[in-house]
Design a protein around this motif. Structure first.
Motif, PDB file in Angstrom:
ATOM      1  N   LEU A   4       0.869  -1.172   0.000  1.00 13.27           N
ATOM      2  CA  LEU A   4       0.000   0.000   0.000  1.00 13.27           C
ATOM      3  C   LEU A   4       0.904   1.220   0.000  1.00 13.27           C
ATOM      4  O   LEU A   4       1.429   1.617   1.036  1.00 13.27           O
ATOM      5  N   ASN A   5       1.116   1.796  -1.167  1.00 13.36           N
ATOM      6  CA  ASN A   5       1.965   2.971  -1.265  1.00 13.36           C
ATOM      7  C   ASN A   5       1.151   4.219  -0.960  1.00 13.36           C
ATOM      8  O   ASN A   5       0.030   4.362  -1.454  1.00 13.36           O
ATOM      9  N   ASN A   7      -0.333   7.893  -1.279  1.00 11.59           N
ATOM     10  CA  ASN A   7      -0.539   8.775  -2.418  1.00 11.59           C
ATOM     11  C   ASN A   7       0.317  10.021  -2.209  1.00 11.59           C
ATOM     12  O   ASN A   7       0.191  10.718  -1.210  1.00 11.59           O
ATOM     13  N   GLU A  96      -7.609   9.574  -5.598  1.00  9.20           N
ATOM     14  CA  GLU A  96      -6.608   8.619  -5.143  1.00  9.20           C
ATOM     15  C   GLU A  96      -6.943   7.205  -5.608  1.00  9.20           C
ATOM     16  O   GLU A  96      -8.056   6.727  -5.460  1.00  9.20           O
ATOM     17  N   HIS A  98      -5.172   3.036  -5.814  1.00 11.36           N
ATOM     18  CA  HIS A  98      -4.139   2.158  -5.276  1.00 11.36           C
ATOM     19  C   HIS A  98      -4.122   0.844  -6.054  1.00 11.36           C
ATOM     20  O   HIS A  98      -4.392  -0.225  -5.503  1.00 11.36           O
ATOM     21  N   LEU A 101      -1.971  -2.020  -4.750  1.00 13.63           N
ATOM     22  CA  LEU A 101      -2.548  -2.878  -3.708  1.00 13.63           C
ATOM     23  C   LEU A 101      -3.383  -3.991  -4.324  1.00 13.63           C
ATOM     24  O   LEU A 101      -3.200  -5.174  -3.995  1.00 13.63           O
ATOM     25  N   CYS A 149      -6.316   3.976   2.685  1.00 13.86           N
ATOM     26  CA  CYS A 149      -6.546   3.188   1.471  1.00 13.86           C
ATOM     27  C   CYS A 149      -7.109   4.019   0.322  1.00 13.86           C
ATOM     28  O   CYS A 149      -7.215   3.523  -0.799  1.00 13.86           O
ATOM     29  N   PRO A 167     -10.662   3.164  -4.662  1.00 11.75           N
ATOM     30  CA  PRO A 167      -9.237   3.166  -4.986  1.00 11.75           C
ATOM     31  C   PRO A 167      -8.864   2.222  -6.126  1.00 11.75           C
ATOM     32  O   PRO A 167      -7.739   2.262  -6.614  1.00 11.75           O
TER      33      PRO A 167
END
Length: 218
Positions: A4-5, A7, A96, A98, A101, A149, A167
């Protein structure tokens, strides 16, 4: 825990300056000092230092201190401050997203399905729940975990919690049942690990995530 990078829209905005962008490119190729940066771009040393520090403050450059002469002790001089591009990925998206993920969840689920002889959907549900539990465990409450998230939780008049951003939007649009199921299990995992008594359910609606968190009295 699945990847999980954070944002990093603000960090990426730092690169909008053309001189900082060029310095980041230089530091991606090799370690550079303030003198190196000033010479490469034809800038005053103070200006180069300001740009390098701005990039470092944004987490885009890593900083080390090295005596380039190789000497140590009295008379060796002060260590040079050297900059190199940080090794961590810098990702930004508005709204955002992800995808790193969900990509990790899908890859891990496929591996687990092969290893355990189970269906990919079952494996994905288990992996998503575990990832949500790990993310929830790193935060004080469910709302904080959801924000991390990228879900953008908001309270509705009913007292329910709606998630105003998905996301995994692009994948959820193309593979709705699969990705929405993963969304649900991810949120369930986060709710469980944070001890939140509300119930995540699938409640598809246009313009937001397919998951909603319902209060106990509904």
């Amino acid at each position: 825990m699945s990847a999980l990078n954070p944002n990093r829209a603000e960090a990426v905005a730092v690169l909008a300056d053309p001189q900082r962008l060029e310095l980041y490119r230089l530091a991606s190729a090799q370690e550079i000092s303030r003198d190196d940066a000033a010479a490469a771009l034809g800038l005053p040393r103070s200006t180069a230092a300001m740009h390098l520090e701005r990039l470092a403050d944004a987490g885009l450059l890593a900083v080390t201190h090295v005596r380039r002469s190789g000497r140590s002790g009295p008379g060796a001089g002060r260590p040079a401050k050297l900059y190199r591009a940080a090794s961590a990925d810098v990702a930004a998206s508005i709204p955002e997203r992800h995808y790193e993920l969900v990509g990790d969840l899908l890859a891990t689920a496929a591996h687990a399905a092969d290893e355990q002889g189970i269906g990919v959907r079952d494996a994905l549900a288990a992996e998503a729940f575990a990832a949500g539990a790990a993310i929830g465990g790193a935060h004080d409450n469910l709302e904080e975990a959801l924000v991390a998230c990228g879900y953008a939780p908001a309270s509705a008049e009913s007292g329910d919690l709606v998630l105003e951003n998905c996301p995994f939007h692009a994948l959820a649009t193309r593979h709705t049942a699969l990705i929405c199921g993963a969304n649900l299990e991810l949120v369930r995992g986060a709710a469980t690990s944070t001890g939140d008594a509300r119930t995540p359910v699938l409640a598809p609606a246009a313009g937001r995530c397919c998951v909603e968190i319902r209060t106990e009295d509904r």
